[in-house]
Design a protein around this motif. Structure first.
Motif: not given
Length: 117
Positions: A18-21, A23-26, A31-40
């Motif tokens: 469950f935690f492996v899964c 953590n994959t999403y996190l 990675q996305q937050a670095r380009q898109q921002g935390l809110r988006r």
């Protein structure tokens, strides 16, 4: 791994996969937050989770008409519980005193704290 072939786990223990899964999403979200921002990214995760959870519910539930209200209550309660747990944990780790504010819903919550919809 599908739900039907998950390994047996003690009743009071969460399957480590469950935690492996999770953590994959996190990791993807970070990675996305670095380009898109935390809110988006926060809004996108909420949208995707709602969509996927409804997809899963409709995939196993045979009495949608009779159980949909209970499903919505269960899922919103579960999410609130997870939020409360993580808020308390992260605040504690960061030395932030929540006082009683976290236990009481604020009537005039600002849109600034909410991810975009």
């Amino acid at each position: 791994m599908t739900d039907s072939i998950q390994p047996a786990v003690q009743p009071d223990q969460i399957d480590p996969e469950f935690f492996v899964c999770s953590n994959t999403y996190l990791n993807i979200a970070n990675q996305q937050a670095r380009q898109q921002g935390l809110r988006r990214v926060s809004g996108a995760i909420l949208y995707a989770a709602a969509r996927y959870n409804v997809h899963a519910y409709l995939g196993f539930e045979t009495d949608v008409r009779g159980t949909s209200a209970g499903f919505l209550d269960y899922m919103t309660g579960l999410y609130r519980s997870m939020l409360e747990e993580h808020l308390a944990s992260f605040a504690n780790e960061r030395g932030i005193d929540l006082g009683t504010a976290a236990a009481e819903p604020s009537a005039g919550a600002s849109d600034e704290s909410m991810p975009p919809v």
